[in-house]
Design a protein around this motif. Structure first.
Motif, PDB file in Angstrom:
ATOM      1  N   ASP A  41      -7.103  18.801   4.502  1.00 11.06           N
ATOM      2  CA  ASP A  41      -6.056  17.803   4.079  1.00 11.06           C
ATOM      3  C   ASP A  41      -7.070  16.461   4.334  1.00 11.06           C
ATOM      4  OD1 ASP A  41      -3.841  19.368   3.825  1.00 11.06           O
ATOM      5  OD2 ASP A  41      -3.435  19.245   5.926  1.00 11.06           O
ATOM      6  N   PHE A  42      -6.386  15.565   3.522  1.00 12.70           N
ATOM      7  CA  PHE A  42      -6.888  13.983   3.589  1.00 12.70           C
ATOM      8  C   PHE A  42      -5.752  13.135   3.437  1.00 12.70           C
ATOM      9  CE2 PHE A  42      -7.184  15.185  -0.974  1.00 12.70           C
ATOM     10  CZ  PHE A  42      -6.837  14.177  -1.504  1.00 12.70           C
ATOM     11  N   SER A  43      -6.087  11.765   3.538  1.00 14.65           N
ATOM     12  CA  SER A  43      -5.211  10.743   3.264  1.00 14.65           C
ATOM     13  C   SER A  43      -5.780   9.489   3.613  1.00 14.65           C
ATOM     14  CB  SER A  43      -3.939  10.530   4.567  1.00 14.65           C
ATOM     15  OG  SER A  43      -3.098   9.893   4.508  1.00 14.65           O
ATOM     16  N   PHE A  44      -5.153   8.631   2.361  1.00 18.24           N
ATOM     17  CA  PHE A  44      -5.922   7.327   2.301  1.00 18.24           C
ATOM     18  C   PHE A  44      -4.428   6.215   2.392  1.00 18.24           C
ATOM     19  CE2 PHE A  44      -8.970   9.420   0.286  1.00 18.24           C
ATOM     20  CZ  PHE A  44     -10.164   8.968   0.842  1.00 18.24           C
ATOM     21  N   LEU A  99       0.862  -1.207  -0.048  1.00 21.13           N
ATOM     22  CA  LEU A  99       0.009   0.079  -0.045  1.00 21.13           C
ATOM     23  C   LEU A  99       0.782   1.344   0.005  1.00 21.13           C
ATOM     24  CD1 LEU A  99      -2.638  -0.887   2.755  1.00 21.13           C
ATOM     25  CD2 LEU A  99      -2.899  -1.137   0.204  1.00 21.13           C
ATOM     26  N   ILE A 100       0.326   2.147  -0.698  1.00 20.90           N
ATOM     27  CA  ILE A 100       1.085   3.716  -0.728  1.00 20.90           C
ATOM     28  C   ILE A 100       0.212   4.611   0.292  1.00 20.90           C
ATOM     29  CG2 ILE A 100       2.261   3.266  -2.947  1.00 20.90           C
ATOM     30  CD1 ILE A 100      -0.066   5.316  -3.776  1.00 20.90           C
ATOM     31  N   THR A 101       0.686   5.883   0.611  1.00 23.17           N
ATOM     32  CA  THR A 101      -0.119   6.906   1.138  1.00 23.17           C
ATOM     33  C   THR A 101      -0.454   7.867   0.025  1.00 23.17           C
ATOM     34  OG1 THR A 101       0.995   6.395   3.406  1.00 23.17           O
ATOM     35  CG2 THR A 101      -0.083   8.368   2.884  1.00 23.17           C
ATOM     36  N   LEU A 102      -1.704   7.888  -0.202  1.00 27.76           N
ATOM     37  CA  LEU A 102      -2.195   8.826  -1.058  1.00 27.76           C
ATOM     38  C   LEU A 102      -2.838  10.122  -0.314  1.00 27.76           C
ATOM     39  CD1 LEU A 102      -3.899   8.011  -4.439  1.00 27.76           C
ATOM     40  CD2 LEU A 102      -4.519  10.086  -3.100  1.00 27.76           C
ATOM     41  N   SER A 103      -2.241  11.245  -0.379  1.00 31.67           N
ATOM     42  CA  SER A 103      -2.890  12.226   0.567  1.00 31.67           C
ATOM     43  C   SER A 103      -2.803  13.694  -0.438  1.00 31.67           C
ATOM     44  CB  SER A 103      -1.853  12.548   1.810  1.00 31.67           C
ATOM     45  OG  SER A 103      -0.488  13.007   0.954  1.00 31.67           O
ATOM     46  N   GLY A 104      -3.708  14.482   0.104  1.00 32.45           N
ATOM     47  CA  GLY A 104      -3.683  15.677  -0.642  1.00 32.45           C
ATOM     48  C   GLY A 104      -4.256  16.841  -0.028  1.00 32.45           C
ATOM     49  N   ASN A 105      -4.826  17.875  -0.654  1.00 36.56           N
ATOM     50  CA  ASN A 105      -5.328  19.127   0.199  1.00 36.56           C
ATOM     51  C   ASN A 105      -6.407  19.664  -0.734  1.00 36.56           C
ATOM     52  OD1 ASN A 105      -4.984  22.417   0.536  1.00 36.56           O
ATOM     53  ND2 ASN A 105      -5.058  21.386   2.318  1.00 36.56           N
TER      54      ASN A 105
END
Length: 369
Positions: free
Chosen positions: A93-96, A38-44
């Motif tokens: 912000d969010f993160s998956f 899994l990777i961390t997919l984040s953003g704003n």
């Protein structure tokens, strides 16, 4: 292309996304070797906010980029299947944790959704497109094998003299006004539970009475469990008029968790009104002044949104004062809240006692005659 048509395109996407969630075990497409990694997919996520000027008009020169707070954010793949859902934080912000080498997109829905206690389900929808939810989304892109950042921004669409492109920011501006009001309510009642409500906005919503499905809503209003917000350019738009949105949200709160004896109908700042209407409208003005943190009520209108009005709930001097005046009701409620001692007003109770009174069973279940 009008934003209305963009909403129509996205309606099917939003509805399909609600059909079910995938647990991530399989995908319809990939862009590399499959792996359990899994990777961390984040953003704003941000939006353009246009503030009111001193006369109540919209000041496009002062447009500010603000975070989309508390919105529903989803990872979407394939035929609009939702892989995971989260909520944007105070900074937008969010993160998956996302699968590697999968073609996937980020979607944000103009909705505030929280289950449990406190709890609410509040969405911004398009009444001229079958009450479709407003969404903004990025492109389908491969996740690869390294952590990624994907940001989304909702632009106002203002090009200097008109709305020359999609007004994507509008639903998120409406949503953030409600988010601000929820923060006030949550401080007074950490266990608050609200029934679902839609805030229905469209670029077609105009000050003509008729069918809401055609945009003929008369004015921004709360009626029968939903709120309608004006959006007609060069006439009257309210998506950035934060206190207008919060005023109508206050009417929803009266109906949902308090009580309203108002008969509704026409009212104005200098009119002599039925006491029940005067109180309800004054309460809406005061709630908006409190929730917005400005102490004022502002409303833009006219060509290029260059007209409007605003007044202070603390310092305004109105000619008509009495039980028949929405201004008197609003000023009294705001004076009970605020910490300014202006002579006759030496009360500084804050919002919680006002909330407790309005939601007390003795008030809600009292004689309504």
């Amino acid at each position: 292309m009008a934003f209305k048509h963009i909403a129509l395109i996205l309606t099917a996407l939003a509805l399909c996304a609600c059909e079910g969630k995938n647990n991530g075990s399989s995908f319809s497409s990939n862009c590399g070797e499959q792996s359990s990694q899994l990777i961390t997919l984040s953003g704003n996520i941000t939006y353009d906010f246009v503030p009111n000027a001193a006369n109540g008009s919209l000041d496009y020169s002062a447009t500010d980029v603000r975070p989309v707070r508390g919105a529903t954010v989803s990872l979407v793949w394939g035929n609009n299947n939702i892989y995971a859902t989260t909520t944007s934080d105070e900074n937008g912000d969010f993160s998956f944790s996302a699968p590697t080498n999968q073609i996937i997109r980020v979607r944000v829905t103009a909705a505030l959704q929280q289950t449990g206690t406190p709890g609410w389900d509040i969405s911004v929808t398009d009444n001229t497109s079958g009450n479709a939810p407003y969404v903004m989304q990025g492109s389908l892109t491969c996740t690869g094998t390294a952590d990624q950042e994907r940001d989304l921004h909702a632009a106002s669409g203002w090009t200097g003299s008109s709305y020359g492109s999609n007004r994507t920011a509008a639903p998120f501006a409406i949503l953030d006004s409600v988010y601000q009001a929820l923060a006030l309510l949550r401080d007074s009642d950490p266990l608050i539970i609200l029934p679902p409500v839609e805030l229905r906005w469209s670029t077609e919503n105009r000050a003509i009475s008729g069918s809401a499905s055609n945009g003929d809503i008369g004015t921004s209003n709360y009626f029968n469990g939903s709120i309608h917000i004006l959006g007609d350019e060069n006439n009257d738009t309210d998506e950035y008029d934060r206190t207008v949105v919060q005023h109508e949200f206050a009417h929803y709160l009266e109906d949902a968790i308090s009580r309203s004896d108002s008969r509704g109908g026409q009212h104005n700042l200098l009119g002599a009104l039925d006491m029940r209407l005067a109180f309800s409208e004054g309460l809406g003005n005061a709630f908006a002044a409190i929730a917005s943190g400005t102490g004022i009520y502002a409303d833009s209108n006219n060509s290029q949104q260059a007209g409007g009005f605003q007044f202070s709930l603390e310092t305004e001097e109105f000619i008509n004062r009495g039980w028949y005046s929405e201004n008197t009701s609003g000023l009294i409620i705001y004076d009970i809240f605020d910490s300014n001692d202006d002579g006759a007003d030496a009360i500084s109770l804050g919002f919680t006692p006002i909330y407790d009174t309005l939601t007390a069973s003795t008030y809600r279940e009292g004689n309504t005659r």
